[in-house]
Design a protein around this motif. Sequence first.
Motif, PDB file in Angstrom:
ATOM      1  N   LEU A   1      28.047  25.941  19.806  1.00 39.31           N
ATOM      2  CA  LEU A   1      28.015  26.861  20.944  1.00 39.31           C
ATOM      3  C   LEU A   1      29.307  27.663  21.119  1.00 39.31           C
ATOM      4  CD1 LEU A   1      26.053  24.546  23.395  1.00 39.31           C
ATOM      5  CD2 LEU A   1      25.170  26.329  21.876  1.00 39.31           C
ATOM      6  N   THR A   2      29.602  28.489  20.108  1.00 42.29           N
ATOM      7  CA  THR A   2      30.755  29.378  20.147  1.00 42.29           C
ATOM      8  C   THR A   2      30.276  30.827  20.056  1.00 42.29           C
ATOM      9  OG1 THR A   2      31.044  29.452  17.742  1.00 42.29           O
ATOM     10  CG2 THR A   2      32.158  27.648  18.920  1.00 42.29           C
ATOM     11  N   ALA A   3      31.128  31.738  20.476  1.00 42.55           N
ATOM     12  CA  ALA A   3      30.790  33.160  20.396  1.00 42.55           C
ATOM     13  C   ALA A   3      30.545  33.582  18.945  1.00 42.55           C
ATOM     14  CB  ALA A   3      31.902  33.994  21.024  1.00 42.55           C
ATOM     15  N   ALA A   4      31.339  33.063  18.019  1.00 46.97           N
ATOM     16  CA  ALA A   4      31.169  33.419  16.604  1.00 46.97           C
ATOM     17  C   ALA A   4      29.807  32.957  16.080  1.00 46.97           C
ATOM     18  CB  ALA A   4      32.293  32.809  15.772  1.00 46.97           C
ATOM     19  N   ASN A   5      29.367  31.778  16.486  1.00 47.64           N
ATOM     20  CA  ASN A   5      28.050  31.299  16.049  1.00 47.64           C
ATOM     21  C   ASN A   5      26.925  32.079  16.723  1.00 47.64           C
ATOM     22  OD1 ASN A   5      28.889  29.446  14.148  1.00 47.64           O
ATOM     23  ND2 ASN A   5      29.016  27.772  15.608  1.00 47.64           N
ATOM     24  N   TYR A   6      27.156  32.542  17.942  1.00 50.02           N
ATOM     25  CA  TYR A   6      26.137  33.382  18.584  1.00 50.02           C
ATOM     26  C   TYR A   6      25.941  34.657  17.771  1.00 50.02           C
ATOM     27  CZ  TYR A   6      23.577  36.173  21.998  1.00 50.02           C
ATOM     28  OH  TYR A   6      22.639  36.965  22.617  1.00 50.02           O
ATOM     29  N   ARG A   7      27.023  35.217  17.260  1.00 53.01           N
ATOM     30  CA  ARG A   7      26.913  36.419  16.422  1.00 53.01           C
ATOM     31  C   ARG A   7      26.056  36.137  15.180  1.00 53.01           C
ATOM     32  NH1 ARG A   7      32.195  38.834  14.071  1.00 53.01           N
ATOM     33  NH2 ARG A   7      32.095  40.609  15.466  1.00 53.01           N
ATOM     34  N   ILE A   8      26.231  34.983  14.583  1.00 51.60           N
ATOM     35  CA  ILE A   8      25.441  34.602  13.408  1.00 51.60           C
ATOM     36  C   ILE A   8      23.957  34.494  13.785  1.00 51.60           C
ATOM     37  CG2 ILE A   8      25.001  32.735  11.737  1.00 51.60           C
ATOM     38  CD1 ILE A   8      28.092  32.187  11.880  1.00 51.60           C
ATOM     39  N   LEU A   9      23.686  33.847  14.911  1.00 51.11           N
ATOM     40  CA  LEU A   9      22.305  33.724  15.378  1.00 51.11           C
ATOM     41  C   LEU A   9      21.711  35.101  15.674  1.00 51.11           C
ATOM     42  CD1 LEU A   9      19.873  32.001  16.247  1.00 51.11           C
ATOM     43  CD2 LEU A   9      20.906  31.874  18.520  1.00 51.11           C
ATOM     44  N   LEU A  10      22.492  35.966  16.308  1.00 49.99           N
ATOM     45  CA  LEU A  10      22.014  37.318  16.616  1.00 49.99           C
ATOM     46  C   LEU A  10      21.621  38.071  15.354  1.00 49.99           C
ATOM     47  CD1 LEU A  10      24.263  38.971  19.344  1.00 49.99           C
ATOM     48  CD2 LEU A  10      21.828  38.462  19.452  1.00 49.99           C
ATOM     49  N   GLN A  11      22.437  37.955  14.324  1.00 52.17           N
ATOM     50  CA  GLN A  11      22.129  38.643  13.064  1.00 52.17           C
ATOM     51  C   GLN A  11      20.785  38.166  12.516  1.00 52.17           C
ATOM     52  OE1 GLN A  11      25.716  37.689  10.919  1.00 52.17           O
ATOM     53  NE2 GLN A  11      26.755  39.546  11.593  1.00 52.17           N
ATOM     54  N   ALA A  12      20.557  36.855  12.556  1.00 49.50           N
ATOM     55  CA  ALA A  12      19.286  36.300  12.058  1.00 49.50           C
ATOM     56  C   ALA A  12      18.118  36.728  12.946  1.00 49.50           C
ATOM     57  CB  ALA A  12      19.376  34.775  11.977  1.00 49.50           C
ATOM     58  N   LEU A  13      18.324  36.703  14.268  1.00 51.53           N
ATOM     59  CA  LEU A  13      17.279  37.140  15.202  1.00 51.53           C
ATOM     60  C   LEU A  13      16.923  38.606  14.962  1.00 51.53           C
ATOM     61  CD1 LEU A  13      18.100  35.730  18.764  1.00 51.53           C
ATOM     62  CD2 LEU A  13      15.951  35.487  17.525  1.00 51.53           C
ATOM     63  N   ARG A  14      17.939  39.431  14.845  1.00 49.51           N
ATOM     64  CA  ARG A  14      17.709  40.869  14.657  1.00 49.51           C
ATOM     65  C   ARG A  14      17.049  41.168  13.318  1.00 49.51           C
ATOM     66  NH1 ARG A  14      23.551  42.648  17.114  1.00 49.51           N
ATOM     67  NH2 ARG A  14      22.967  42.491  19.314  1.00 49.51           N
ATOM     68  N   ARG A  15      17.441  40.448  12.302  1.00 54.72           N
ATOM     69  CA  ARG A  15      16.828  40.629  10.973  1.00 54.72           C
ATOM     70  C   ARG A  15      15.334  40.307  11.052  1.00 54.72           C
ATOM     71  NH1 ARG A  15      20.861  38.406   8.512  1.00 54.72           N
ATOM     72  NH2 ARG A  15      20.040  36.303   8.648  1.00 54.72           N
ATOM     73  N   THR A  16      15.022  39.175  11.680  1.00 52.86           N
ATOM     74  CA  THR A  16      13.622  38.757  11.817  1.00 52.86           C
ATOM     75  C   THR A  16      12.857  39.729  12.711  1.00 52.86           C
ATOM     76  OG1 THR A  16      14.290  36.455  11.511  1.00 52.86           O
ATOM     77  CG2 THR A  16      12.118  36.842  12.484  1.00 52.86           C
ATOM     78  N   ALA A  17      13.448  40.117  13.818  1.00 55.62           N
ATOM     79  CA  ALA A  17      12.799  41.060  14.732  1.00 55.62           C
ATOM     80  C   ALA A  17      12.555  42.397  14.027  1.00 55.62           C
ATOM     81  CB  ALA A  17      13.649  41.257  15.984  1.00 55.62           C
ATOM     82  N   GLY A  18      13.538  42.867  13.304  1.00 57.71           N
ATOM     83  CA  GLY A  18      13.403  44.134  12.596  1.00 57.71           C
ATOM     84  C   GLY A  18      12.310  44.105  11.546  1.00 57.71           C
ATOM     85  N   LYS A  19      12.216  42.989  10.852  1.00 54.29           N
ATOM     86  CA  LYS A  19      11.182  42.828   9.815  1.00 54.29           C
ATOM     87  C   LYS A  19       9.777  42.966  10.399  1.00 54.29           C
ATOM     88  CE  LYS A  19       9.568  39.250   6.627  1.00 54.29           C
ATOM     89  NZ  LYS A  19       9.787  37.880   6.184  1.00 54.29           N
TER      90      LYS A  19
END
Length: 182
Positions: free
Chosen positions: A140-158
């Motif tokens: 639960l760090t800001a840096a890990n949230y960025r990693i999760l966001l990238q994966a969420l956005r990639r999946t959402a975009g797909k």
Amino acid sequence: MITLDKADFLLWSRKYDKAFGWQAQRERELGAKFRKNKAMTKADLAAVVEWKFKDEPDKKTRTLELIERNSEEAVSRVSSQVFNLPADDDMYRMNCLTTLEGVSPVLASVILAFFNPKIYGIFDVNVWKRLLGNAPSNLLTAANYRILLQALRRTAGKHNLDARVVDKALFKKSLDDLGLKK
């Protein structure tokens, strides 16, 4: 890790909205208010805490006590700054929000997801596991949230979906798979 298609994401997101009716409605109300006002009040911040920790009274009480230490002006200034930044400034937004007493990266993610569900989801271990596998011990760090966001956005975009739709679907499916139906 995930084998859902667009129809599955939409189905599970609707199941989330049905299972968490009060929260889904409150999320829409607060999000609309944040987008309209481009700022948040201390009462709005307390409402986000109520939403996030609805079923965790100890965490809710502790977090509400912490956010009470913030001045109305600080909440307004920080949230106004965050809500008026360019869309690609995720870490700065996260860092600004977490300067407020009681606002962790998780709570900041809730605020961001309410404000802009197209590009933000809520920081949750169940969603992390669905998208990225086992979570690190210091998740639960800001840096890990960025990693999760990238994966969420990639999946959402797909699938041409909002990040929050994907997030809600993965969260609800995880709960059901764990036998924690709501």
